[in-house]
Write a protein that holds these residues in place. Sequence first.
Motif, PDB file in Angstrom:
ATOM      1  N   THR A  77       0.855  -1.186   0.000  1.00  0.00           N
ATOM      2  CA  THR A  77       0.000   0.000   0.000  1.00  0.00           C
ATOM      3  C   THR A  77       0.888   1.231   0.000  1.00  0.00           C
ATOM      4  OG1 THR A  77      -1.696  -1.193   1.252  1.00  0.00           O
ATOM      5  CG2 THR A  77      -1.875   1.197   1.165  1.00  0.00           C
ATOM      6  N   ILE A  78       0.644   2.124  -0.956  1.00  0.00           N
ATOM      7  CA  ILE A  78       1.460   3.319  -1.168  1.00  0.00           C
ATOM      8  C   ILE A  78       0.679   4.533  -0.675  1.00  0.00           C
ATOM      9  CG2 ILE A  78       2.583   4.776  -2.887  1.00  0.00           C
ATOM     10  CD1 ILE A  78       2.689   2.205  -4.677  1.00  0.00           C
ATOM     11  N   PHE A  79       1.229   5.235   0.307  1.00  0.00           N
ATOM     12  CA  PHE A  79       0.618   6.452   0.846  1.00  0.00           C
ATOM     13  C   PHE A  79       1.413   7.664   0.364  1.00  0.00           C
ATOM     14  CE2 PHE A  79      -0.523   3.107   3.787  1.00  0.00           C
ATOM     15  CZ  PHE A  79      -1.824   3.409   4.189  1.00  0.00           C
ATOM     16  N   MET A  80       0.717   8.659  -0.178  1.00  0.00           N
ATOM     17  CA  MET A  80       1.324   9.942  -0.499  1.00  0.00           C
ATOM     18  C   MET A  80       0.285  11.044  -0.297  1.00  0.00           C
ATOM     19  SD  MET A  80       4.045   9.377  -3.647  1.00  0.00           S
ATOM     20  CE  MET A  80       3.252   8.146  -4.675  1.00  0.00           C
ATOM     21  N   CYS A  81       0.744  12.284  -0.181  1.00  0.00           N
ATOM     22  CA  CYS A  81      -0.163  13.378   0.159  1.00  0.00           C
ATOM     23  C   CYS A  81       0.219  14.633  -0.612  1.00  0.00           C
ATOM     24  CB  CYS A  81      -0.135  13.633   1.666  1.00  0.00           C
ATOM     25  SG  CYS A  81       1.531  13.855   2.343  1.00  0.00           S
TER      26      CYS A  81
END
Length: 581
Positions: A327-331
């Motif tokens: 799972t790739i989290f970016m903001c």
Amino acid sequence: MKRLILLLTAAFLAGQSSAQLMRARIHEDFSITVEEVQGPVPAEFRGGNNFEQLPGFPKGYPASPNLKNFRNVALANLDDDAGDEILWPAGNRLFAYRHDGLLWEKVLSSEAIYPPAVADIDNDGALEIVQAAFGLQGAPLLYALEADGSDVPGWPASLDGNRIFYSPALSDLDGNGTLEIVVCARSGSIGRVYVLNADGSAFSEHWPVELDSGPATTPSVGDIDLNGVKDIVVHSGLARYAFSLDGELLPGFPVGTGPETVHTYQSPVLIDLENDGPLEIVGAAHGDAPEFFVTDNHGDYRSGWPKPAEVWTYTTPTVVELDGEPTIFMCRRIGDTPADMLYAWDAEGNLREGFPINKSGGNEGIISIADVDGDETFEVVFGSDLFTADGPGFLHAYELDGSGEVEGFPLRPRGINAMNGAALSDINNDGMMDLIAVSYTLTFGMGIDSVYLHAYNLNVPYSPERVLWSTYKGSNTRDGLLTPQSVSGTAAQNSPLIEIRASPNPAHSETLLSFSLEQPTEASIHLSDVLGREQQQLLARYWAAGPQQARIPLNNLPAGLYWISVRNGDKLLGRTPVLIR
């Protein structure tokens, strides 16, 4: 802008109580400006802190009027006690704090804003700290310090008088058991990538190598082309590079991206998303065509990528495995109204259920994943570019299922947390999770800016398995090479990557730990009680591929059930129970 500065300064200096919401904007030259947010402060932002800080916190120091801290802190056990120390720069000093006071401080040649990298670089069984000084005053230096704060022999090093902007990365490039230091520096209008040995000498005559424009990231290090030798991945402002250890470009590189898509601060990470051997590169970019991206080991976009960010972002990715899938989290930053600001995708670019998070205020700091409310499920923890004119900023925690903010959040640290985030550990060894965060104030020359170190007691049980990610690039080595632990989405059900066995078990004075590694790995061994409180640690060292054994002294510990875990930085590789009689 002058009116905004005067408004903000008056609030800070006179202690006015104002509900006006403000936004900090970080720029490519490390400068910061502020602007008013139009409209009322959302009701959920109006409360105060619901968690107490540990005694003696927050710690405050004068900050540089020009530079502020980015990417939070490093947590590491420096003195063989049961809790982590906090390593963080403030102005031209590097501090090592225990939970109960200052362990040591080191005066640097000039200001530092990024946290150090920490590992046993010389294979002596003790941790070293590698800290970059900004070089603003004409003395750019890279420090390597012993655990007591003294200089490692051969250090500090000057990189040909070039300025150092970002944290270094640490990795064993030649398989000899010591770690090399890979760091970027600016030389006029271009960048240079240096590789140094643990003693401060040059790694080889092939380094440094030049970049087409200024460096934009901490390097990442891994065997991206699966040829058995590590490679170095780094971004300049206008291009993406991958070098072999002889300083030669890998096929497909460099990949030019500018001038509409550019890099600053967005250090990439490396991971085998398909479990097929070669590593993918995960990162982000800003500019007129900002994006979130995943490329293969030739620099080509993977199917489903890139994702248009639509607005600028300086995010660094967080990548963990949840429910057996990466799972790739970016903001990103946003405008005055609530908007989608934090995303979670699978390897193919499909959004995870419950995402994106839609709220007021953007984030471009560290995205941490941990069980911060003790419900045995993981939450996402992140900072904000918002603060109120009376001073406090925001630290948020949201459930991963889309049900909203965790009870008791947001926290309200003194000052702005923009570009930082939160680290999670148990620094005072009381079995409860602590949240450590950096914030700073802005007076724009009308007063003395301060930088603060916070340590909140979250009043929930802590064990290493309850934290998946909580530091810059996922590990104190900052090498960006990920082997994420696989979890079911809960902190209670953790699937290890390797099998380990302790014999004898039950044991009395010692036990022999056996495990096998598929590839050479830097790992440490930890012994914890059933509350997750660490009782002892065998410091990180380089392990070859294949079967391994380590004798674990039990040090006359009280009888009972304990856990032995093998860890690569913040990543759990495996664990096993041992019963002491």
